[in-house]
Scaffold this active site. Structure first.
Site, short mmCIF file in Angstrom:
data_model
loop_
_atom_site.label_atom_id
_atom_site.label_comp_id
_atom_site.label_asym_id
_atom_site.label_seq_id
_atom_site.Cartn_x
_atom_site.Cartn_y
_atom_site.Cartn_z
N ASN A 229 0.81 -1.22 0.00
CA ASN A 229 0.00 0.00 0.00
C ASN A 229 0.85 1.28 0.00
OD1 ASN A 229 -2.36 1.46 0.11
ND2 ASN A 229 -3.02 0.70 2.12
N HIS B 94 -15.16 -4.76 10.00
CA HIS B 94 -14.82 -3.45 10.57
C HIS B 94 -16.05 -2.59 10.77
CE1 HIS B 94 -10.43 -3.25 8.91
NE2 HIS B 94 -10.69 -4.41 9.47
N ARG C 215 -14.59 -5.63 14.70
CA ARG C 215 -13.63 -4.63 15.12
C ARG C 215 -14.36 -3.30 15.29
NH1 ARG C 215 -8.54 -2.06 11.74
NH2 ARG C 215 -10.17 -0.67 11.01
N TYR D 183 -8.08 7.30 12.26
CA TYR D 183 -7.91 6.05 11.54
C TYR D 183 -9.15 5.15 11.67
CZ TYR D 183 -6.95 1.18 11.09
OH TYR D 183 -7.06 -0.12 10.74
N ASP E 256 -8.20 -1.71 17.02
CA ASP E 256 -6.89 -1.47 16.41
C ASP E 256 -6.36 -0.11 16.87
OD1 ASP E 256 -4.67 -1.25 14.79
OD2 ASP E 256 -5.70 -1.85 12.94
N HIS F 166 -3.38 1.04 16.04
CA HIS F 166 -2.58 1.54 14.93
C HIS F 166 -1.28 2.23 15.35
CE1 HIS F 166 -2.67 2.08 10.50
NE2 HIS F 166 -3.50 1.08 10.63
N GLU G 174 -4.98 -4.43 19.08
CA GLU G 174 -4.02 -4.62 17.98
C GLU G 174 -3.02 -3.47 17.88
OE1 GLU G 174 -6.05 -5.06 14.27
OE2 GLU G 174 -4.27 -4.58 13.10
N GLU H 166 1.15 -6.50 11.44
CA GLU H 166 0.82 -6.30 10.03
C GLU H 166 1.92 -5.59 9.26
OE1 GLU H 166 -2.83 -4.00 10.69
OE2 GLU H 166 -1.86 -2.28 9.77
N ARG I 160 -0.19 -11.04 13.33
CA ARG I 160 -1.03 -10.29 12.40
C ARG I 160 -0.47 -10.20 10.98
NH1 ARG I 160 -5.30 -8.91 11.23
NH2 ARG I 160 -5.26 -6.65 11.14
N HIS J 174 -3.62 -10.68 8.49
CA HIS J 174 -4.03 -9.35 8.01
C HIS J 174 -4.87 -9.48 6.73
CE1 HIS J 174 -2.44 -5.09 6.80
NE2 HIS J 174 -3.50 -4.98 7.58
N ASP K 104 -6.19 -3.72 1.06
CA ASP K 104 -4.94 -3.59 0.29
C ASP K 104 -4.21 -4.93 0.15
OD1 ASP K 104 -4.86 -2.17 3.06
OD2 ASP K 104 -2.79 -2.83 2.85
N GLU L 58 -9.23 -11.50 9.45
CA GLU L 58 -9.79 -10.17 9.13
C GLU L 58 -10.41 -10.22 7.74
OE1 GLU L 58 -6.84 -7.10 8.72
OE2 GLU L 58 -8.30 -5.51 9.08
N TRP M 167 1.60 6.46 12.51
CA TRP M 167 0.29 6.19 11.90
C TRP M 167 -0.07 4.75 12.01
CZ3 TRP M 167 -2.27 3.65 7.85
CH2 TRP M 167 -3.63 4.05 7.78
C1 GCO Z 1 -5.86 -3.41 9.52
C2 GCO Z 1 -4.93 -2.34 9.12
C3 GCO Z 1 -5.20 -1.64 7.83
C4 GCO Z 1 -3.97 -0.82 7.47
C5 GCO Z 1 -3.68 -0.90 6.02
C6 GCO Z 1 -2.35 -0.24 5.69
O1 GCO Z 1 -5.84 -3.77 10.70
O2 GCO Z 1 -6.55 -3.90 8.66
O3 GCO Z 1 -4.50 -1.57 10.19
O4 GCO Z 1 -6.37 -0.93 7.81
O5 GCO Z 1 -4.10 0.49 7.85
O6 GCO Z 1 -3.66 -2.23 5.67
O7 GCO Z 1 -1.98 -0.56 4.39
MG MG Z 2 -4.31 -3.00 11.81
#
Ligand code: GCO
Ligand code: MG
Length: 408
Positions: free
Chosen positions: A37, A122, A147, A159, A216, A218, A242, A268, A289, A318, A322, A345, A408
């Site tokens: 991504n 989600h 989630r 996010y 999450d 993040h 997460e 991830e 993940r 994951h 993406d 997921e 991020w």
């Molecule tokens: C998740 C992730 C995604 C990421 C993305 C980045 O838990 O699915 O955090 O939403 O932000 O895959 O490329």
């Molecule tokens: Mg994530």
């Protein structure tokens, strides 16, 4: 069964995907996902310039040997670009081997260890009403675990909540924005830490104690902040918390672990087993993940998950949008075969993506199944793919109130 041609296909239905197509001298086609991504073209170039020429004429059956050759002969090891490129070759070779055997890939990996794969979706909302509606919609679609992400009073863009400009449907939340520059968001840790436990309290009292809930973070907290959040969330019995810290520093999780019994999932953004070495050996996490696409393919993920299994650590592969349907399918076959499956997921791709990638995997009553077609069960339609040329798109980033760039 030698590799006759190798081609890299970049297409952008809904979002950018990089796919590797291997064709053998006896006419079989294998697919691999190499999507990274926001850095898609780097992997396309790595494949085209440095990997494709090495593949022609190789025995497609020699999967382990090809993996070791690509990993070790490059000299420069690891990293997301390299490991995504290796993953694409590896997954395409497994697809070919399973097609040659006339079996769905999970059969070659040892056969099914369960009937289906519990998937989480989600749910998100800018306020409680929107969030509850979103959870209800997911329950209606059959999801049995969810989630939960929400806006935070005092933070403008968070996010996992709003679809970026272009307003894709809520369940197709896509963080990468089609633009030449990454979008800027804001962040306030204290506001977040105050708000999230109240959200989970409300969700639990509305939806009851049974529903598995995930969250999450993040990568945004320090270890001590993550420890506090984990503790504050204990009464709401999360399935997992997460990516609570950035985790380049694996020891950070030791501190979190010492303070909370909230289960921890991470990885991830990791790309090899070495990123998990301390985390697994010292039992600092509960779920792995990684994506097959970003961790060197099925060959490497299988080893990673087998290692985790010795410590009762489970998979949580994951599966955002993406990861292409090719990468998703690779994860599903592995999930079905391994013993230590945890959860999968499932963000669900949009219609345009589903037209480009024909898939045999199913989602029924909350459970995913990779299907029983030979190979991965995903075929890319090159004519459809050609209608969607690459478009620059970037993940957002965020700054604190004083302008400092944050994680991020
Ligand atoms: C998740 C992730 C995604 C990421 C993305 C980045 O838990 O699915 O955090 O939403 O932000 O895959 O490329
Ligand atoms: Mg994530």
């Amino acid at each position: 069964m030698n590799i006759a041609t190798a081609a890299v296909i970049v297409t952008s239905p809904d979002r950018n995907f990089v796919t590797l197509k291997l064709t053998t001298d006896d006419g079989l086609v294998g697919w691999g996902d190499a999507t990274l991504n926001g850095r898609e073209l780097s992997v396309a170039s790595y494949l085209n310039d440095h990997v494709v020429p090495l593949l022609i004429g190789r025995d497609a059956h020699r999967i382990e040997d090809t993996w070791q050759f690509l990993y070790r002969s490059a000299y420069w090891r690891r990293g997301p670009v390299t490991m995504a490129a290796i993953a694409a070759v590896d997954v395409a070779l497994w697809d070919l081997k399973a097609k040659a055997a006339g079996m769905p890939l999970y059969q070659l990996l040892g056969g099914a260890s369960r009937n289906g794969l519990m998937a989480y979706g989600h749910a998100s909302g800018r306020d409680q009403e929107e969030l509850f509606d979103s959870i209800r919609r997911h329950l209606e679609q059959g999801f049995r675990s969810i989630r939960v992400q929400t806006s935070v009073p005092g933070i403008d863009a968070v996010y996992g909540v709003r679809a970026p400009v272009g307003e894709v449907p809520e369940h197709h939340y896509e963080p990468a924005l089609r633009a030449a520059q990454p979008m800027e968001e804001d962040w306030d840790t204290r506001a977040y830490l105050r708000h999230i436990p109240k959200v989970f309290e409300a969700v639990r009292s509305e939806f009851g104690p049974e529903l598995p809930l995930l969250h999450d973070v993040h990568h945004r907290l320090t270890p001590i902040q993550a420890a506090r959040l984990g503790k504050d969330l204990e009464p709401y019995d999360l399935f997992w918390m997460e990516d609570c810290t950035p985790a380049e520093n694996q020891d950070a999780l030791r501190l979190v672990r010492q303070h909370t019994t909230t289960p921890l999932a991470i990885g991830e953004v990791f790309n090899t087993v070495w990123d998990y070495q301390t985390l697994i050996k010292d039992q600092l996490i509960d779920y792995v993940r990684s994506a097959v696409t970003h961790t060197g393919g099925i060959t490497a993920m299988r080893k990673l998950l087998d290692y985790a299994a010795q410590y009762q650590i489970k998979s949580g592969i994951h599966g955002p949008t993406d990861i292409s349907p090719v990468g998703m399918a690779a994860g599903l076959h592995l999930d079905l075969a391994i013993h230590n499956f945890g959860i999968q997921e499932y963000m669900q791709h949009g219609d345009a993506t589903n037209e480009v990638f024909r898939q045999s995997f199913t989602f029924d009553n909350g459970y995913l199944h990779p299907g029983n077609e030979p190979g991965l069960g995903v075929e890319l339609d090159e004519e459809a793919a050609a209608k969607h040329p690459y478009q620059p798109a970037y993940l957002p980033y965020n700054r604190l109130k004083d302008g400092t760039v944050h994680d991020w």
